[in-house]
Design an enzyme around this catalytic site. Structure first.
Site, mmCIF file in Angstrom:
data_model
loop_
_atom_site.group_PDB
_atom_site.id
_atom_site.type_symbol
_atom_site.label_atom_id
_atom_site.label_comp_id
_atom_site.label_asym_id
_atom_site.label_seq_id
_atom_site.Cartn_x
_atom_site.Cartn_y
_atom_site.Cartn_z
ATOM 1 N N ASP A 33 71.339 66.663 -66.465
ATOM 2 C CA ASP A 33 71.195 65.430 -67.229
ATOM 3 C C ASP A 33 69.738 64.989 -67.295
ATOM 4 O O ASP A 33 69.260 64.516 -68.338
ATOM 5 C CB ASP A 33 72.020 64.316 -66.580
ATOM 6 C CG ASP A 33 73.509 64.545 -66.705
ATOM 7 O OD1 ASP A 33 74.041 64.374 -67.816
ATOM 8 O OD2 ASP A 33 74.135 64.890 -65.700
ATOM 9 N N SER A 34 69.041 65.121 -66.183
ATOM 10 C CA SER A 34 67.659 64.636 -66.114
ATOM 11 C C SER A 34 66.721 65.462 -66.985
ATOM 12 O O SER A 34 65.843 64.919 -67.663
ATOM 13 C CB SER A 34 67.178 64.639 -64.661
ATOM 14 O OG SER A 34 67.998 63.796 -63.872
#
Length: 400
Positions: free
Chosen positions: A172-173
């Site tokens: 996600d990051s």
């Protein structure tokens, strides 16, 4: 004293329609550098991240970092009146960030086609598991699935054990960072090149895949499938994690040719330092196990601080494995303002991570920590023309 300069993204208006990690992390970075970020949350509890991990007085401590500098506005996106609020916000917005499954916004009449007709200068960052096109686009996809499909999970861990994950939401990051990069490129194209607004399509699996270095060409040219290699960096020697006498661990990267020679000299192994077959990485790779055994044999004879002192004197890149306690007491973290002091709603002091990257002339800043649910309803809705009576009626009907 010169006047303080405005933050680099001052004047940029961002509408966040995301939840949990990828979308909110993307907009968090923009908010840290001065963009006005209006976070749209469900009136029924808001972003689920408010309740994730460790809590304090009913709110996740993660929330206070992830939502800093954002304005929280509650809107029910599933009803026409809520959708109308988003359309009004989009009229003069620069960027919309969303991470719903593809098609969700279109179903609610606030997708790219609908909003870009309202505002041709709009940029929309769309983060999803598999992207906005392709045969998998409709599948639900979280970061963990993207990490697996992107190739990261397969090479992470030990060869004799199942694949493992990093201890953070890395997929996600990474996708969030690509969202920021895409938004900035689209913004430059619009503002400098005279281009129109456009949408930025970020698939989580593709964001991870882009990090996988030479994975594909090694397979395509040589038929080589990279496998899990524990803490070592495959094909780059020596680069590993080694145990010390006091039960700690040290990371050592001595894979540069001259650094390797200095390290062996520091260990008293001139036979290896002067061995012509070890002078380059190509010669060291076949002897990886031998070299790791030599290094581990030395580190296990000494406490961590002694190992680090010897390696620092020899100018060998090395470091201990930090836990949270190590981080908050580290002088370098403190010197670079990577531990900011703030207050929780009840006045309790607490630390938040500092802001990255560091701009010399217009640095980012934490103006406020993650807000209470709907804290900015009155401010934002009043600016859109909703008077007190209208807002009260929307609230009564569960629209805000």
């Amino acid at each position: 004293m010169s006047e303080p300069k405005p933050p680099p993204l001052k004047g940029i208006k961002v509408i966040e329609l995301g939840t949990l990690i990828a979308g909110p992390f993307c907009s968090r970075i923009l908010a840290e550098f001065g963009a006005e970020v209006i976070k749209i949350e469900s009136p029924d509890g808001g972003d689920q991240l408010r309740q994730w991990r460790k809590m304090y007085e009913g709110t996740s401590l993660w929330w206070y970092a992830q939502a800093r500098n954002k304005k929280s506005v509650t809107v029910n996106l599933r009803v026409p009146e809520g959708q109308e609020i988003v359309r009004k916000l989009a009229v003069d917005a620069d960027i919309v960030i969303e991470n719903f499954r593809p098609g969700a916004l279109e179903k609610w009449n606030i997708g790219w086609e609908q909003l870009s007709k309202i505002n041709s200068r709009l940029i929309m960052v769309r983060l999803s598991g598999y992207g906005q096109t392709g045969p998998y686009r409709d599948r639900p996809g979280f970061g963990v699935v993207g990490e697996a499909m992107g190739g990261m999970r397969y090479v992470t861990g030990y060869a004799d054990r199942p694949p493992v994950r990093l201890g953070i939401s890395i997929g996600d990051s990474i996708a969030a960072l690509y969202g920021v990069i895409g938004a900035m490129m689209a913004l430059h194209h619009r503002n400098i090149n005279g281009g129109r607004g456009q949408f930025v399509d970020v698939a989580l699996y593709e964001a991870v895949f882009s990090m996988m270095e030479s994975l594909v060409p090694e397979f395509d040219v040589l038929g080589f499938v990279r496998e899990r290699a524990g803490n070592a960096l495959p094909g780059i020697v020596p680069s590993n994690t080694y145990p010390t006498r006091d039960g700690r661990f040290v990371i050592i990267g001595a894979n540069n040719d001259s650094i390797f020679k200095r390290m062996m000299a520091a260990l008293g192994r001139m036979d290896l330092a002067d061995d012509p077959s070890l002078a380059t990485n190509a010669g060291r790779v076949p002897r990886t196990a031998e070299l790791d055994q030599v290094i581990a044999g030395w580190t296990q004879q000494h406490d961590l601080e002694h190992v680090l002192a010897v390696l620092e004197k020899a100018e060998v890149p090395s470091g201990k494995v930090y836990d949270a306690a190590d981080i908050v007491k580290d002088v370098h973290y403190q010197a670079r303002n990577m531990l900011e002091q703030h207050r929780l709603p009840d006045g309790k002091e607490f630390k938040l991570p500092g802001i990255v990257p560091k701009l010399s002339d217009t640095p980012g800043a934490t103006e406020w920590v993650g807000p209470a649910l709907g804290a900015h309803n009155t401010e934002v809705l009043s600016a859109l023309g909703y008077d007190a009576a209208a807002q009260q009626e929307l609230k009564k009907r569960g629209i805000i």
